[in-house]
Design an enzyme around this catalytic site. Structure first.
Site, PDB file in Angstrom:
ATOM      1  N   LYS A   1      34.481  48.819  37.919  1.00  0.00           N
ATOM      2  CA  LYS A   1      34.776  47.551  38.588  1.00  0.00           C
ATOM      3  C   LYS A   1      36.042  46.933  38.021  1.00  0.00           C
ATOM      4  CE  LYS A   1      32.999  42.860  39.350  1.00  0.00           C
ATOM      5  NZ  LYS A   1      31.893  41.918  39.173  1.00  0.00           N
TER       6      LYS A   1
ATOM      7  N   LYS B   1      33.863  47.542  33.462  1.00  0.00           N
ATOM      8  CA  LYS B   1      34.618  46.538  34.224  1.00  0.00           C
ATOM      9  C   LYS B   1      35.803  46.115  33.382  1.00  0.00           C
ATOM     10  CE  LYS B   1      33.801  41.797  35.911  1.00  0.00           C
ATOM     11  NZ  LYS B   1      32.800  40.763  36.202  1.00  0.00           N
TER      12      LYS B   1
ATOM     13  N   ASP C   1      26.661  41.251  34.258  1.00  0.00           N
ATOM     14  CA  ASP C   1      28.022  41.526  33.793  1.00  0.00           C
ATOM     15  C   ASP C   1      28.160  40.958  32.379  1.00  0.00           C
ATOM     16  OD1 ASP C   1      28.140  42.120  36.514  1.00  0.00           O
ATOM     17  OD2 ASP C   1      30.217  41.484  36.697  1.00  0.00           O
TER      18      ASP C   1
END
Lengths: 297, 306
Positions: free
Chosen positions: B242, B206, B143
């Site tokens: 996400k 995300k 991430d």
């Protein structure tokens, strides 16, 4: 053209009081509150089980800081509520009259409610000293028992619309519990007016949550809720009690019955009402037993 | 799954539709009003559990805490049979090895934040080294955060190249690109950053680090989902989504699933293409599942904290 001099009436919608805010019921349901002659005086929210759930979540969230707050500060806040009810006395009396009480009965009810708040404000920092004990035990331990609040308490408010409500609410929050109040079905207006006072009197949001709705609909959900620690049922009529007790077994919550109908009597207010909503924690603290060693001093 | 996207910046990557903020808000408000019946709700709750990236990103994280969280990932609530595991554990790079060991041969993935999370204020070399470290420790997913400062200053090419370089350093690990929408300001910028990240090779986009408010919101997520949809229509390539931060109730999670279904459709309704980044959502979903099973409202006291 004749000009009307009559002013249009401004009817109030009484909302719920949850987590320090006044939301409408999420269900969007309302009922009319009627005066003694059957005239509509206001709209009331008909709370749903989801409103109950929100109220209990709010009460649980407020419990930590309220129960750990200095006892004298809780007393100051209760006193502050009393002061504000006093300053809005006329409004409370008028509202009670609307709900069918005579002027003198309404005045008596309001005065007694204020006195009740002040009574429990005084007890806030004293009941621990009265009810906590140091216990004689036969082993090398310092053994003591102290009061701790039960936690989230649901109060089913009695029919006495203001005094009865205050008489169950004040000992509950004085003892560091947080409350979810189900206002009396027949006379709910004063409960929401009291919420408006609580909102402006330093009571942290969530410590007291007040709902108006149908007992038959909401009681099972409240009494079975696993995150409620105690239920106070304050009607003389005990018919409901066995079913409440059965439903409460899921998380072994306490069901307290305060069977009263005249809340004006002096002996109704008592520190034992605070004690009723306390758990007793006993600690065994190992010590050297000086007397046991035979030393004589 | 090989992507054939050219990792070369072109100004045309930034061209996109202007976002109608009021329209987006009205649209997302409708997702919150769908009637969901009990059986579908139960399916939605189980699906939510399986999509969670169970996250701990605190300075105080320790080996014990991470091991505990991994146990929670595998055993959400053993009193109920048939619960899924969560999709992944999300930790700092220094805890990847611990998590990997604790999860052993389960299907739960280990995601690691990297690139000077959460601010992203460091040099590209350090970011690359951190990414390589996390991958070498065993991370299945990375991430990364984009350089918001550069993005807002208009240095889109820098941001693009950075994402492409990190993507190359990830190797087989899937790359989630955190836009940190709370710092981007407008939905137009969210759209632009989403297009940039997707073009540079993101496997997932995300919303947030969870360290900035506001974190994930329905409108921001809708804009990102629509970017993914447009990209899919244009290229046939799927990109995951996400939302992370601030999704702590199952009701809200179900709203996200409704939005996902109505925007991207059933192909995205699985943990491979959709995740929730959350730390407290799992327990809230468990409370709801318990309520559906037992018929009364529950207390958090009966569920493990982590």
């Amino acid at each position: 053209m004749k000009k009307s001099t009559q002013r249009l009436s401004v009817l109030k919608t009484y909302k719920l009081y949850i987590g320090g805010q006044f939301p409408r019921t999420e269900s969007g349901r309302y009922v009319a509150a009627l005066d003694a002659n059957g005239n509509k005086i206001a709209n009331l929210c008909l709370a749903s089980r989801k409103d109950c759930r929100e109220a209990i979540v709010a009460a649980r969230g407020a419990l930590g800081s309220w129960s750990q707050r200095a006892a004298n500060n809780r007393g100051q806040i209760l006193y502050r509520i009393a002061e504000l009810v006093e300053s809005r006395k006329e409004a409370f009396i008028a509202e009670l009259q609307q709900q069918g009480l005579s002027r003198s009965a309404a005045t008596r009810e309001t005065n007694a409610a204020i006195d009740c708040l002040i009574y429990y404000a005084g007890w806030c920092d004293k009941y621990q000293a009265i009810f906590s004990t140091v216990n004689p035990v036969a082993s090398s331990h310092y053994n003591f028992s102290v009061c701790e609040p039960m936690g989230v308490v649901t109060l089913l408010a009695p029919a006495s619309p203001l005094l009865g409500l205050v008489s169950v609410l004040a000992p509950c929050v004085a003892g560091g519990n947080t409350a979810v109040v189900l206002a009396n079905e027949k006379r709910s207006l004063s409960a929401i007016s009291l919420a408006e006072v609580l909102h402006s009197s330093d009571v942290p949001g969530g410590v007291v949550n007040i709902l108006t709705g149908s007992y038959a609909e909401l009681l099972p959900w409240i009494v079975e809720h696993r995150d409620v620690n105690a239920v106070v049922y304050a009607e003389k009529d005990a018919a409901q009690l066995p079913s409440l007790r059965t439903k409460a077994t899921g998380n072994l919550k306490r069901v307290l019955h305060w069977p009263l109908d005249d809340w004006q009597q002096a002996e109704v207010q008592s520190p034992y009402r605070i004690l009723d909503l306390q758990e007793i924690k006993t600690t065994w603290h190992p010590i050297q037993q000086i007397a046991g060693s035979g030393a004589s001093y | 799954m090989k992507t054939t996207r050219p990792a070369v910046f072109k100004p045309s990557l930034l061209a996109g539709p202007a976002i109608d903020q009021t329209g987006v808000e009205e649209r997302t408000a409708r997702f919150t009003k769908r009637s969901i019946k009990a059986a579908s709700k139960m399916q939605g709750l189980l699906m939510t559990l399986s999509m969670i990236d169970l996250t701990t990103l605190e300075g105080k994280d320790s080996v014990g805490k991470v091991e505990q969280l991994c146990y929670k990932a595998l055993h959400l609530h053993d009193a109920f049979e048939g619960l899924p595991t969560v999709a992944a554990i999300c930790v700092y790079p220094s805890h990847v090895r611990t998590a990997k060991k604790a999860l052993q041969d389960s299907l739960v993935k280990v995601a690691s934040v990297a690139t000077a999370f959460p601010a992203g204020q460091s040099s590209i070399d350090i970011k690359l080294a951190e990414t390589r470290f996390a991958v070498a420790e065993g991370a299945d997913e990375i991430d990364m955060v984009i350089s918001r400062g550069k993005f807002l200053a208009g240095e889109y090419e820098y941001v693009f190249d950075e994402i492409a370089a990190i993507k190359a350093a990830c190797g087989a690990a899937r790359l989630k690109v955190i836009l940190e929408t709370g710092e981007l300001g407008s939905l137009d910028d969210v759209r632009k950053a989403s297009q940039l990240a997707i073009a540079a090779g993101a496997d997932f986009i995300k919303t947030s680090t969870g360290k900035i408010q506001p974190a994930a919101t329905l409108p921001v997520t809708l804009v990102m989902l629509e970017t993914i949809r447009d990209h899919y229509y244009k290229t046939g390539c799927k990109v995951g989504m996400k939302p992370a931060g601030g999704i702590s109730t199952s009701k809200l999670a179900l709203h996200y699933l409704v939005m996902l279904n109505e925007t991207l459709g059933a192909d995205w309704m699985n943990p491979h293409w959709f995740r929730f980044g959350a730390s407290s959502l799992a327990n809230n979903v468990l409370l709801q599942i318990a309520k559906e099973k037992e018929g009364c409202y529950q207390s958090p006291n009966y569920f493990s904290v982590d």
